[in-house]
Every structure is written in C-alpha cells, then in structure tokens.
Design an enzyme around this catalytic site. Sequence first.
Site, PDB file in Angstrom:
ATOM      1  CE  LYS A 168      50.183  99.428  13.449  1.00  0.00           C
ATOM      2  NZ  LYS A 168      49.331  98.244  13.341  1.00  0.00           N
ATOM      3  CE  LYS A 225      51.143  97.969  18.325  1.00  0.00           C
ATOM      4  NZ  LYS A 225      50.120  96.629  17.918  1.00  0.00           N
TER       5      LYS A 225
HETATM    6  N1  C2G Z   1      43.464  91.812  19.684  1.00  0.00           N
HETATM    7  C1  C2G Z   1      42.500  91.189  20.458  1.00  0.00           C
HETATM    8  N2  C2G Z   1      42.915  90.687  21.631  1.00  0.00           N
HETATM    9  C2  C2G Z   1      44.222  90.686  22.240  1.00  0.00           C
HETATM   10  C3  C2G Z   1      45.088  91.405  21.416  1.00  0.00           C
HETATM   11  C4  C2G Z   1      44.798  91.921  20.267  1.00  0.00           C
HETATM   12  O1  C2G Z   1      41.304  90.804  20.314  1.00  0.00           O
HETATM   13  N3  C2G Z   1      44.445  90.354  23.560  1.00  0.00           N
HETATM   14  C5  C2G Z   1      42.977  92.395  18.406  1.00  0.00           C
HETATM   15  C6  C2G Z   1      43.174  93.779  18.432  1.00  0.00           C
HETATM   16  O2  C2G Z   1      42.112  94.358  19.146  1.00  0.00           O
HETATM   17  C7  C2G Z   1      43.370  93.944  16.878  1.00  0.00           C
HETATM   18  C8  C2G Z   1      44.032  92.657  16.454  1.00  0.00           C
HETATM   19  O3  C2G Z   1      43.864  91.825  17.220  1.00  0.00           O
HETATM   20  O4  C2G Z   1      41.979  93.878  16.332  1.00  0.00           O
HETATM   21  C9  C2G Z   1      45.476  92.773  16.066  1.00  0.00           C
HETATM   22  O5  C2G Z   1      46.173  93.567  17.397  1.00  0.00           O
HETATM   23  P1  C2G Z   1      47.450  94.381  16.802  1.00  0.00           P
HETATM   24  O6  C2G Z   1      48.369  93.351  16.200  1.00  0.00           O
HETATM   25  O7  C2G Z   1      47.898  95.170  18.286  1.00  0.00           O
HETATM   26  O8  C2G Z   1      46.856  95.437  16.050  1.00  0.00           O
HETATM   27  P2  C2G Z   1      47.127  97.001  16.054  1.00  0.00           P
HETATM   28  O9  C2G Z   1      48.500  97.146  16.507  1.00  0.00           O
HETATM   29  O10 C2G Z   1      46.051  97.346  17.196  1.00  0.00           O
HETATM   30  O11 C2G Z   1      46.900  97.537  14.561  1.00  0.00           O
HETATM   31  O12 C2G Z   1      45.082 100.124  11.238  1.00  0.00           O
HETATM   32  C10 C2G Z   1      44.527  99.246  12.377  1.00  0.00           C
HETATM   33  C11 C2G Z   1      45.995  98.927  12.938  1.00  0.00           C
HETATM   34  O13 C2G Z   1      46.854  98.286  12.172  1.00  0.00           O
HETATM   35  C12 C2G Z   1      45.623  98.031  14.210  1.00  0.00           C
END
Ligand code: C2G
Length: 130
Positions: free
Chosen positions: A44, A46
């Site tokens: 990803k 990251k």
């Molecule tokens: N999130 C949120 N508000 C934020 C930050 C994050 O609602 N200020 C939500 C994101 O939309 C996501 C969840 O928290 O639903 C986890 O965020 P991340 O760890 O950034 O997830 P991501 O890297 O987008 O991974 O297969 C899907 C991926 O693994 C999603």
Amino acid sequence: MKKIITYGTFDLLHWGHILLLQRAKNLGDYLIVALSTDEFNLVKQKVSFFNYEKRKLMLDAIQYVDEVIPEFNWEQKALDIQNNQVDILVMGDDWKGQFDYLKPHCEVMYLERTKGISSTIIKKRAFQER
Ligand code: C2G
C-alpha cells in the site's frame, strides 16, 4: 449475531480511527478488524510507525473491537466475508465505491471520515515540535 468487518493499517491510533470503529460496532454486534500486515503496508506504499504486533495490541484493547485478523493482500476480502459470515463491510468514505464489488457477499457501507486528524498530520506535527 450481526457481524461487521473493516480493514486498515490503524497506525498511530487516533480519535478518527476510534470514531470509525465505534460507528462500525454500532451497526451490529461483533466487529472484526482486518489489520494490514507490515508486508501488506509496503504494497500500500505505507511504512507504519508501529509494527503489526503493536498495532494489534492497541486494537485488541479497544472496547468496540471483538477480533483482529491479519490483512495480507487486496484480494482476501470476499473470502474473509464468507469465512466469518460477515453481514456488513464498513470503510471510511475515502474508500467510497472502492469495495462495491463485494456487494454480492455483504452490505457495503462507507462512513464519513473524521476531519482534521490522520497519522500523517501526527507525524508532521511531531516533527515540527521536535
Ligand atoms: N479513518 C477515518 N478518519 C480519519 C482517519 C482514518 O475515518 N481521520 C478511517 C479510514 O477511512 C479507514 C480506517 O479509519 O476506514 C483506517 O484508516 P487507515 O489505517 O488509514 O486505513 P487504510 O490505510 O486506508 O487501509 O484494504 C483496505 C485498506 O487496508 C485500508
């Protein structure tokens, strides 16, 4: 029992994550978090500040979270939904539409992302205040 699943890295756990998990849990009775492994994070593009073990430890401590499983790849979601009898897949709306292909397997819901906080903001502020 209505089962919910959500996916993510959940690095530098903050209130945006907590509010997502709280809202997801409120949609049913049992919340599974599929937590991106360190290896999948690289896919990803990251690099998380905390490794999988520490990120899992923190998620396991959250009252809304009933189970944490590893997220190894993009392709596992349909199997996860079937194997865990999931009723609803929930994601923040930064993913809006991206998981609609899973609608034949379960309901798919996108919840509004919490504004003003992200792991990136935390890293930037921490660096500036060094
Ligand atoms: N999130 C949120 N508000 C934020 C930050 C994050 O609602 N200020 C939500 C994101 O939309 C996501 C969840 O928290 O639903 C986890 O965020 P991340 O760890 O950034 O997830 P991501 O890297 O987008 O991974 O297969 C899907 C991926 O693994 C999603």
